[in-house]
Design an enzyme around this catalytic site. Structure first.
Site, PDB file in Angstrom:
ATOM      1  CB  THR A 137      89.621  49.324  24.356  1.00  0.00           C
ATOM      2  OG1 THR A 137      88.786  49.102  23.221  1.00  0.00           O
ATOM      3  CG2 THR A 137      89.301  48.324  25.442  1.00  0.00           C
ATOM      4  CG  LEU A 162      79.243  47.576  30.402  1.00  0.00           C
ATOM      5  CD1 LEU A 162      80.697  47.180  30.336  1.00  0.00           C
ATOM      6  CD2 LEU A 162      78.617  46.963  31.638  1.00  0.00           C
ATOM      7  CE1 TYR A 198      90.841  38.866  31.587  1.00  0.00           C
ATOM      8  CE2 TYR A 198      88.469  39.303  31.485  1.00  0.00           C
ATOM      9  CZ  TYR A 198      89.536  38.412  31.501  1.00  0.00           C
ATOM     10  OH  TYR A 198      89.289  37.060  31.456  1.00  0.00           O
ATOM     11  CE1 TYR A 229      91.338  51.467  28.070  1.00  0.00           C
ATOM     12  CE2 TYR A 229      93.735  51.505  28.251  1.00  0.00           C
ATOM     13  CZ  TYR A 229      92.559  50.799  28.171  1.00  0.00           C
ATOM     14  OH  TYR A 229      92.582  49.426  28.204  1.00  0.00           O
ATOM     15  CB  ALA A 284      87.167  47.969  28.639  1.00  0.00           C
ATOM     16  CE  LYS A 294      90.473  48.755  31.881  1.00  0.00           C
ATOM     17  NZ  LYS A 294      89.297  47.862  31.663  1.00  0.00           N
ATOM     18  CB  THR A 314      95.127  48.587  30.801  1.00  0.00           C
ATOM     19  OG1 THR A 314      96.136  49.033  29.909  1.00  0.00           O
ATOM     20  CG2 THR A 314      94.639  49.791  31.597  1.00  0.00           C
TER      21      THR A 314
HETATM   22  N1  LIG Z   1      93.233  45.968  23.738  1.00  0.00           N
HETATM   23  C1  LIG Z   1      94.360  46.097  24.440  1.00  0.00           C
HETATM   24  O1  LIG Z   1      95.457  46.275  23.902  1.00  0.00           O
HETATM   25  C2  LIG Z   1      94.316  46.002  25.942  1.00  0.00           C
HETATM   26  C3  LIG Z   1      95.503  46.181  26.658  1.00  0.00           C
HETATM   27  C4  LIG Z   1      95.474  46.082  28.045  1.00  0.00           C
HETATM   28  C5  LIG Z   1      94.287  45.802  28.687  1.00  0.00           C
HETATM   29  N2  LIG Z   1      93.136  45.651  27.987  1.00  0.00           N
HETATM   30  C6  LIG Z   1      91.899  45.388  28.713  1.00  0.00           C
HETATM   31  O2  LIG Z   1      91.446  44.094  28.365  1.00  0.00           O
HETATM   32  C7  LIG Z   1      90.007  44.060  28.424  1.00  0.00           C
HETATM   33  C8  LIG Z   1      89.446  43.516  27.130  1.00  0.00           C
HETATM   34  O3  LIG Z   1      89.837  44.391  26.083  1.00  0.00           O
HETATM   35  P1  LIG Z   1      89.698  43.985  24.543  1.00  0.00           P
HETATM   36  O4  LIG Z   1      91.054  44.137  23.941  1.00  0.00           O
HETATM   37  O5  LIG Z   1      88.968  42.694  24.410  1.00  0.00           O
HETATM   38  O6  LIG Z   1      88.804  45.203  24.061  1.00  0.00           O
HETATM   39  P2  LIG Z   1      87.870  45.322  22.777  1.00  0.00           P
HETATM   40  O7  LIG Z   1      88.257  44.317  21.755  1.00  0.00           O
HETATM   41  O8  LIG Z   1      87.883  46.780  22.450  1.00  0.00           O
HETATM   42  O9  LIG Z   1      86.455  44.902  23.348  1.00  0.00           O
HETATM   43  C9  LIG Z   1      85.796  45.692  24.282  1.00  0.00           C
HETATM   44  C10 LIG Z   1      84.325  45.389  24.185  1.00  0.00           C
HETATM   45  O10 LIG Z   1      83.656  46.246  25.099  1.00  0.00           O
HETATM   46  C11 LIG Z   1      82.475  46.694  24.470  1.00  0.00           C
HETATM   47  N3  LIG Z   1      81.992  47.961  24.987  1.00  0.00           N
HETATM   48  C12 LIG Z   1      82.560  49.181  24.892  1.00  0.00           C
HETATM   49  N4  LIG Z   1      81.752  50.115  25.430  1.00  0.00           N
HETATM   50  C13 LIG Z   1      80.634  49.453  25.862  1.00  0.00           C
HETATM   51  C14 LIG Z   1      79.439  49.850  26.485  1.00  0.00           C
HETATM   52  N5  LIG Z   1      79.203  51.145  26.775  1.00  0.00           N
HETATM   53  N6  LIG Z   1      78.537  48.911  26.794  1.00  0.00           N
HETATM   54  C15 LIG Z   1      78.744  47.617  26.502  1.00  0.00           C
HETATM   55  N7  LIG Z   1      79.854  47.169  25.900  1.00  0.00           N
HETATM   56  C16 LIG Z   1      80.788  48.091  25.579  1.00  0.00           C
HETATM   57  C17 LIG Z   1      82.847  46.848  23.016  1.00  0.00           C
HETATM   58  O11 LIG Z   1      81.704  46.855  22.241  1.00  0.00           O
HETATM   59  P3  LIG Z   1      81.660  47.629  20.832  1.00  0.00           P
HETATM   60  O12 LIG Z   1      82.426  46.755  19.907  1.00  0.00           O
HETATM   61  O13 LIG Z   1      80.200  47.708  20.547  1.00  0.00           O
HETATM   62  O14 LIG Z   1      82.315  48.954  21.066  1.00  0.00           O
HETATM   63  C18 LIG Z   1      83.747  45.633  22.798  1.00  0.00           C
HETATM   64  O15 LIG Z   1      82.991  44.522  22.387  1.00  0.00           O
HETATM   65  C19 LIG Z   1      89.575  45.490  28.755  1.00  0.00           C
HETATM   66  O16 LIG Z   1      89.369  45.608  30.131  1.00  0.00           O
HETATM   67  C20 LIG Z   1      90.774  46.337  28.365  1.00  0.00           C
HETATM   68  O17 LIG Z   1      90.835  47.544  29.093  1.00  0.00           O
HETATM   69  C21 LIG Z   1      93.124  45.713  26.620  1.00  0.00           C
END
Ligand SMILES: NC(=O)c1ccc[n+]([C@@H]2O[C@H](COP(=O)([O-])OP(=O)(O)OC[C@H]3O[C@@H](n4cnc5c(N)ncnc54)[C@H](OP(=O)(O)O)[C@@H]3O)[C@@H](O)[C@H]2O)c1
Length: 294
Positions: free
Chosen positions: A61, A36, A98, A124, A59, A128, A100
């Site tokens: 994250t 991305l 999504y 971060y 994202a 976002k 945050t």
């Molecule tokens: N985690 C939280 O507590 C939280 C809280 C509020 C909102 N959110 C939002 O919820 C959404 C989903 O988050 P999540 O918790 O599922 O996050 P996650 O478990 O960290 O998953 C994010 C995914 O994005 C991929 N990614 C990162 N950089 C990339 C790149 N350059 N190209 C392609 N893929 C890439 C990662 O791949 P790799 O594994 O290879 O890095 C990972 O598979 C996001 O929009 C996040 O901002 C999350």
């Protein structure tokens, strides 16, 4: 319906992947298929797959690391969502994106609504917020789903850290002055699927999402602190015997500041989609019942 899902290896992406096939065909992309941070690749992937809807669950994250990698955070969280949205508009597709609670500074004494003005405390949250703005400015039918404190049995998250430390350690200190709603990735995936199902049932999928375009807060119900979340986890897992003591965030310095109040008001989601996620305690129980840790 053809759907393009990014971030399939992440918490939310991997929860969505098994649910989406009831709605149509899913093309799931991880980082090895699509980086991305590469704008041309993002545009090309959307044009090549030509989906009706894109679900952007990918994202950057790493909240603390973002402070020293602002370029990467900006590319993935701010630029890429805008390109996904613009290309979606170009081909007549919609976008589910999504975001945050970290777009807010946490100074409010009530849950944040969608009309509150963001004021992120770190890189971060800033990246976002810029991503949200790019998506909304694109003119594509788009839902920006803001959530908080996401966990699952998969990936890096507070639940998994507590399950590990709870067994390894005799005692743990956990922050007790930050409030939010722990949100199970499974609840987010179910709620997202529910909304897409409504859009399909409405007859004109595109028009439904266009009519409802905007920001929605989507978290599990209720609120707690990290300390009480840890205690709730340990109460459900007797093998976690560590004693937990509360500490203020000031005693746990980190590169990025976090909001003291991460509570998001979910009423708009209920009004528009008749969608209410389970309370966080029930969601935690469901998550832990779902299976053993990988
Ligand atoms: N985690 C939280 O507590 C939280 C809280 C509020 C909102 N959110 C939002 O919820 C959404 C989903 O988050 P999540 O918790 O599922 O996050 P996650 O478990 O960290 O998953 C994010 C995914 O994005 C991929 N990614 C990162 N950089 C990339 C790149 N350059 N190209 C392609 N893929 C890439 C990662 O791949 P790799 O594994 O290879 O890095 C990972 O598979 C996001 O929009 C996040 O901002 C999350």
């Amino acid at each position: 319906m053809k759907m393009l899902l990014t971030g399939v290896q992440g918490q939310v992406g991997s929860a969505l992947l098994p649910l989406l096939p009831v709605l149509g065909t899913v093309v799931g992309l991880d980082r090895t298929h699509l980086d991305l941070a590469d704008p041309d690749a993002v545009r090309a992937a959307v044009l090549a797959h030509h989906p009706q809807v894109i679900l952007n669950a990918a994202a950057y994250t790493a909240v603390d690391r973002a402070e020293t990698e602002p370029g990467q955070a900006h590319a993935v969280n701010a630029v890429a969502p805008g390109i996904l949205a613009e290309t979606a508009r170009h081909i007549g597709a919609a976008l589910i994106h999504y975001s945050t609670d970290y777009v807010f500074d946490g100074s409010a004494s009530r849950p944040y609504t969608e009309t509150d003005t963001p004021h992120p405390l770190g890189v971060y949250g800033q990246s976002k917020w810029q991503g949200e703005q790019a998506v909304l400015a694109s003119g594509a039918p788009a839902l920006v789903l803001r959530t908080s404190w996401v966990y699952s049995l998969h990936g890096h998250n507070f639940l998994r850290t507590m399950l590990r430390l709870g067994k390894e350690r005799d005692s743990l200190q956990v922050v007790d002055d930050q409030w939010g709603a722990p949100t199970w990735a499974g609840s987010l995936a179910r709620a997202t699927t529910h909304i897409l199902h409504q859009a399909l049932e409405a007859g004109d999928f595109h028009a439904f999402l266009e009519q409802h375009s905007g920001i929605y807060h989507m978290t599990n119900g209720g609120a707690t602190t990290w300390f009480d979340f840890a205690r709730a986890i340990f109460a459900l897992r007797p093998e976690c015997t560590a004693r937990v003591t509360p500490i203020p965030a000031s005693a746990w310095p980190s590169p990025a500041r976090r909001p003291a109040n991460s509570r998001l008001d979910n009423r708009k989601l209920l009004e528009h989609f008749h969608c209410r996620l389970p309370d966080w305690e029930d969601a935690l129980q469901h998550c832990l019942e779902e299976g053993t840790l990988p």
